[in-house]
Design a protein around this motif. Structure first.
Motif, short mmCIF file in Angstrom:
data_model
loop_
_atom_site.label_atom_id
_atom_site.label_comp_id
_atom_site.label_asym_id
_atom_site.label_seq_id
_atom_site.Cartn_x
_atom_site.Cartn_y
_atom_site.Cartn_z
N MET A 171 0.82 -1.19 0.00
CA MET A 171 0.00 0.00 0.00
C MET A 171 0.86 1.26 0.00
N LYS A 172 2.14 1.12 0.40
CA LYS A 172 3.02 2.28 0.40
C LYS A 172 3.45 2.65 -1.01
N GLU A 173 3.46 1.68 -1.93
CA GLU A 173 3.85 1.94 -3.30
C GLU A 173 2.63 2.39 -4.09
N SER A 174 2.78 3.46 -4.84
CA SER A 174 1.69 3.92 -5.69
C SER A 174 1.51 2.95 -6.85
N LEU A 175 0.30 2.82 -7.30
CA LEU A 175 -0.01 1.95 -8.43
C LEU A 175 -0.95 2.72 -9.33
N GLU A 176 -0.54 2.92 -10.59
CA GLU A 176 -1.35 3.73 -11.48
C GLU A 176 -2.74 3.14 -11.61
N GLY A 177 -3.71 4.05 -11.56
CA GLY A 177 -5.09 3.66 -11.75
C GLY A 177 -5.82 3.22 -10.50
N PHE A 178 -5.17 3.32 -9.33
CA PHE A 178 -5.80 2.82 -8.11
C PHE A 178 -5.65 3.79 -6.95
N HIS A 179 -6.68 3.83 -6.11
CA HIS A 179 -6.62 4.42 -4.78
C HIS A 179 -6.83 3.26 -3.83
N ILE A 180 -5.91 3.06 -2.91
CA ILE A 180 -5.97 1.91 -2.02
C ILE A 180 -5.87 2.38 -0.58
N LYS A 181 -6.75 1.86 0.26
CA LYS A 181 -6.67 2.15 1.69
C LYS A 181 -7.30 0.99 2.44
N LEU A 182 -7.04 0.95 3.73
CA LEU A 182 -7.68 -0.07 4.55
C LEU A 182 -9.15 0.28 4.71
N LYS A 183 -10.00 -0.74 4.67
CA LYS A 183 -11.43 -0.50 4.86
C LYS A 183 -11.67 0.01 6.28
N GLN A 184 -10.97 -0.59 7.25
CA GLN A 184 -10.98 -0.11 8.63
C GLN A 184 -9.52 -0.05 9.08
N ASP A 185 -9.12 1.04 9.69
CA ASP A 185 -7.71 1.22 10.05
C ASP A 185 -7.16 0.10 10.93
N SER A 186 -7.99 -0.52 11.72
CA SER A 186 -7.51 -1.53 12.67
C SER A 186 -7.55 -2.95 12.11
N PHE A 187 -8.00 -3.13 10.85
CA PHE A 187 -8.13 -4.47 10.29
C PHE A 187 -7.38 -4.53 8.96
N LEU A 188 -6.27 -5.26 8.94
CA LEU A 188 -5.38 -5.28 7.78
C LEU A 188 -5.85 -6.17 6.63
N PHE A 189 -6.88 -7.00 6.84
CA PHE A 189 -7.26 -7.99 5.84
C PHE A 189 -8.27 -7.51 4.80
N ASP A 190 -8.91 -6.38 5.00
CA ASP A 190 -9.87 -5.85 4.03
C ASP A 190 -9.39 -4.51 3.51
N TRP A 191 -9.16 -4.45 2.21
CA TRP A 191 -8.70 -3.23 1.58
C TRP A 191 -9.82 -2.65 0.72
N SER A 192 -9.97 -1.37 0.80
CA SER A 192 -10.92 -0.64 -0.03
C SER A 192 -10.16 -0.16 -1.26
N ILE A 193 -10.66 -0.55 -2.43
CA ILE A 193 -9.98 -0.24 -3.68
C ILE A 193 -10.85 0.71 -4.50
N GLY A 194 -10.27 1.77 -4.99
CA GLY A 194 -10.89 2.63 -5.98
C GLY A 194 -10.07 2.47 -7.26
#
Length: 191
Positions: free
Chosen positions: A1-24
């Motif tokens: 998640m620290k590396e940018s990836l063209e075409g995507f916005h990536i963040k954790l769905k909930q800050d305290s839970f690493l297993f679900d990522w919210s992808i735009g």
């Protein structure tokens, strides 16, 4: 998640839970999905990296390899197993622990523009895709549905304050500009 990836916005769905990522995800320019903003969840299982994550679009996506619930059917997300599948999928094409979120996302972008017709998750979309690609038929149902959903998702993005890049130069990440060094600085840095 620290590396940018063209075409995507990536963040954790909930800050305290690493297993679900919210992808735009921005639809790639020069594709039917150009201008689209598609939201999804990348969910990692407890067994990760030995078991594959799932990728589910939150938005409606009309695509041969996306089922009606938004789950993406792609080889890289299929559990590892020996032998060739009924659709001709090789074991080397399935999930392995060397895969990562980046390889998954890049595979999904590639899949948007190049569906796997041998293993459709949405038979209606697969049928309309085949009729569109057939030079004798060239039915426009598939591209029209995809473009309509892209336009609707773009309008939703604008309401959320998100500007979707539609030009390749805006979509692609810009490399950081290296500062000009004089000869003394070059010598110092090379030592």
């Amino acid at each position: 998640m620290k590396e940018s990836l063209e075409g995507f916005h990536i963040k954790l769905k909930q800050d305290s839970f690493l297993f679900d990522w919210s992808i735009g995800m921005f639809g790639p320019p020069l594709s039917l999905y150009e201008g689209a903003y598609l939201e999804a969840i990348l969910r990692f299982p407890n067994e990760y990296p030995y078991a594959p994550p799932t990728f589910q679009f939150s938005d409606q996506v009309y695509h041969p390899n996306v089922d009606i619930n938004g789950f993406v059917c792609i080889s890289i997300l299929h559990p590892p197993s020996d032998g060739v599948s009924l659709s001709g999928e090789l074991p080397s094409e399935r999930w392995s622990p060397v895969q990562n979120a980046r390889s998954i996302l890049l595979s999904i972008v590639s899949l948007l523009d190049d569906p796997n017709e041998l293993c459709p998750a949405n038979t209606e979309a697969a049928d309309t895709y085949r009729r569109w690609r057939d030079p004798k038929i060239m039915d426009m149902t598939y591209p029209n549905k995809v473009r309509q959903l892209a336009i609707e998702s773009n309008a939703k993005a604008l309401r959320m304050g998100i500007i979707v890049p539609t030009k390749l130069e805006d979509y692609c990440l810009k490399a950081p500009i290296e500062p000009e060094l004089n000869d003394t600085e070059r010598v110092y840095l090379s030592v």
